[in-house]
Design an enzyme around this catalytic site. Sequence first.
Site, PDB file in Angstrom:
ATOM      1  N   HIS A   1       0.338  -0.873   5.373  1.00 55.61           N
ATOM      2  CA  HIS A   1       0.320  -2.165   4.911  1.00 55.61           C
ATOM      3  C   HIS A   1      -1.003  -2.655   4.037  1.00 55.61           C
ATOM      4  O   HIS A   1      -1.405  -3.693   3.899  1.00 55.61           O
ATOM      5  CB  HIS A   1      -0.077  -3.166   6.256  1.00 55.61           C
ATOM      6  CG  HIS A   1       1.143  -3.058   7.162  1.00 55.61           C
ATOM      7  ND1 HIS A   1       0.965  -3.139   8.641  1.00 55.61           N
ATOM      8  CD2 HIS A   1       2.422  -3.489   6.788  1.00 55.61           C
ATOM      9  CE1 HIS A   1       2.255  -3.183   9.101  1.00 55.61           C
ATOM     10  NE2 HIS A   1       3.001  -3.519   8.150  1.00 55.61           N
TER      11      HIS A   1
ATOM     12  N   GLU B   1       2.737  -9.502  -0.667  1.00 50.62           N
ATOM     13  CA  GLU B   1       2.584  -8.215  -1.011  1.00 50.62           C
ATOM     14  C   GLU B   1       3.265  -7.906  -2.369  1.00 50.62           C
ATOM     15  O   GLU B   1       2.847  -7.121  -3.050  1.00 50.62           O
ATOM     16  CB  GLU B   1       3.541  -7.344  -0.006  1.00 50.62           C
ATOM     17  CG  GLU B   1       2.544  -7.160   1.302  1.00 50.62           C
ATOM     18  CD  GLU B   1       3.202  -6.685   2.533  1.00 50.62           C
ATOM     19  OE1 GLU B   1       4.105  -7.522   3.022  1.00 50.62           O
ATOM     20  OE2 GLU B   1       3.239  -5.560   2.951  1.00 50.62           O
TER      21      GLU B   1
ATOM     22  N   ASN C   1      11.272  -3.101  -4.151  1.00 52.73           N
ATOM     23  CA  ASN C   1      11.034  -2.678  -2.778  1.00 52.73           C
ATOM     24  C   ASN C   1      12.406  -1.967  -2.500  1.00 52.73           C
ATOM     25  O   ASN C   1      13.236  -2.966  -1.793  1.00 52.73           O
ATOM     26  CB  ASN C   1      10.403  -3.715  -1.844  1.00 52.73           C
ATOM     27  CG  ASN C   1      10.269  -3.127  -0.466  1.00 52.73           C
ATOM     28  OD1 ASN C   1      10.335  -1.769  -0.175  1.00 52.73           O
ATOM     29  ND2 ASN C   1       9.484  -3.837   0.333  1.00 52.73           N
TER      30      ASN C   1
ATOM     31  N   ARG D   1       7.367  -0.682  -4.799  1.00 54.91           N
ATOM     32  CA  ARG D   1       6.507  -0.255  -3.600  1.00 54.91           C
ATOM     33  C   ARG D   1       6.825   1.130  -3.163  1.00 54.91           C
ATOM     34  O   ARG D   1       8.047   1.405  -3.030  1.00 54.91           O
ATOM     35  CB  ARG D   1       6.801  -1.116  -2.496  1.00 54.91           C
ATOM     36  CG  ARG D   1       6.425  -1.169  -1.417  1.00 54.91           C
ATOM     37  CD  ARG D   1       6.896  -1.651  -0.283  1.00 54.91           C
ATOM     38  NE  ARG D   1       6.145  -1.536   0.952  1.00 54.91           N
ATOM     39  CZ  ARG D   1       6.799  -1.392   2.191  1.00 54.91           C
ATOM     40  NH1 ARG D   1       7.872  -1.717   2.378  1.00 54.91           N
ATOM     41  NH2 ARG D   1       6.072  -1.202   3.359  1.00 54.91           N
TER      42      ARG D   1
ATOM     43  N   ARG E   1       8.072  -1.065  18.100  1.00 54.99           N
ATOM     44  CA  ARG E   1       7.018   0.166  18.233  1.00 54.99           C
ATOM     45  C   ARG E   1       5.989  -0.015  19.410  1.00 54.99           C
ATOM     46  O   ARG E   1       5.573  -0.835  19.289  1.00 54.99           O
ATOM     47  CB  ARG E   1       6.340   0.470  16.920  1.00 54.99           C
ATOM     48  CG  ARG E   1       7.452   0.834  15.574  1.00 54.99           C
ATOM     49  CD  ARG E   1       6.656   1.173  14.571  1.00 54.99           C
ATOM     50  NE  ARG E   1       7.150   0.789  13.301  1.00 54.99           N
ATOM     51  CZ  ARG E   1       7.011   0.521  12.188  1.00 54.99           C
ATOM     52  NH1 ARG E   1       5.753  -0.023  12.105  1.00 54.99           N
ATOM     53  NH2 ARG E   1       7.962   0.043  11.185  1.00 54.99           N
TER      54      ARG E   1
END
Length: 400
Positions: free
Chosen positions: A177, A381, A7, A88, A238
């Site tokens: 996600h 993940e 990643n 990823r 956010r």
Amino acid sequence: MKILVLNAGSSSIKYSLFAMADQSTLLTGLIERIGESQSVHRFRLPGSEPQATEKIIVNHQQALQELFDTLSATGSIREGELSCIGHRVVHGGEYFREPALIDPDVVRKIASLIPLAPLHNPANLLGIKESLRQMGDVPQVAVFDTAFHHSLPDYAYRYALPNALYKEQGVRRYGFHGTSHHYVAKQAAAFLGKALEEVNLITLHLGNGASVTAIENGNSIDTSMGMTPLEGLMMGTRCGDIDPALHFYLSRTLNLSLDAIENLLNKSSGCKGVCGENDMRTIHQMADAGNDHARLALAMYAYRIKKYIGAYFAVLGRVDALVFTGGIGENDHWLRQHCCSGLSALGIAIDDEKNLAPFHPCAAISSGDSPVKVLVINTHEELEIAIQAQTCLRQLNNKP
Ligand code: ADP
């Protein structure tokens, strides 16, 4: 079969090595502050203490060299033992509905999506290109955060904007996600003793970023993040859903530039904007100490999740389970309780004792007679990327 998952961010590379026979983790690591005056490489072998070294790592080329040297030096990988590298990639746009074996065309397409994910795709691509350069003989697969949401119907993914913006500029909702929502959906189905294709779920991935997905018969049919990860739930920094007219207002009244507004909404809003802090553990401590801003941030965070649960319940009609995951979803019992309180009319009831009890890797926290199960599931993940990369390779090898 050993699969390495990478990643790559702009100044960091996170990695995990898996033995796919039993899906065990052989090594995990993180190289941080690449290109800064002092970089740090932390890694951990199962059953041993984490190790950390500080050195100067000037770019991704050197970082990957360091990573591959570590794989050999620790005996994690011997000559020819690495079967695949899974990367990823945040944005797969409309090109990628599933993982893709990386070739020059795939690289070109990921690059063409940079305008849609200017913060993420360039760094992901840097990791891919460097990894191909150093490990070109190992098959490499790109796994996309957006891919799980390819099943959204057009009426869910389109914005009510002129058609040309969709057709010519790709302006639509993509969702993110996806790897996490997909992984926990499979775990939830297994926990319920059903096939993924049989279950309807609402999955809540609550980490620094947060999103909720409506899953019908195993397929994502709506999700809260949109064209970018800014839309949807309130997050650490956010804003989530806001009135789009706010942009004009901020521009006209405060003379803020587009860059300043983008920065404000991504980095100084959400929990941080409301109470000055984005780490949920600290926000709870502040609220417990009587800080009203922290209390408001928690109340807003839980309220917005509850609104999405209601909306997705309406979308799905029947819900087998509500799933909490991500650092907050897995650990914050206060939040789980507040998101679910008052939802007995929807068939959602939490058992307070079960909600407080520790769990690993999956537990039901709903009361025995709750028609909708409420599950807490550890997301993974990296493992999901390895599984998808393996499936992609198998499918390609089985092709005539
Ligand atoms: P990322 O999205 O970066 O992968 P994580 O999924 O690790 O992030 O989630 C990070 C969030 O989880 C932080 O807000 C952190 O405060 C929160 N978190 C971690 N442990 C707990 C806990 N015990 N209680 C409440 N929040 C927690």
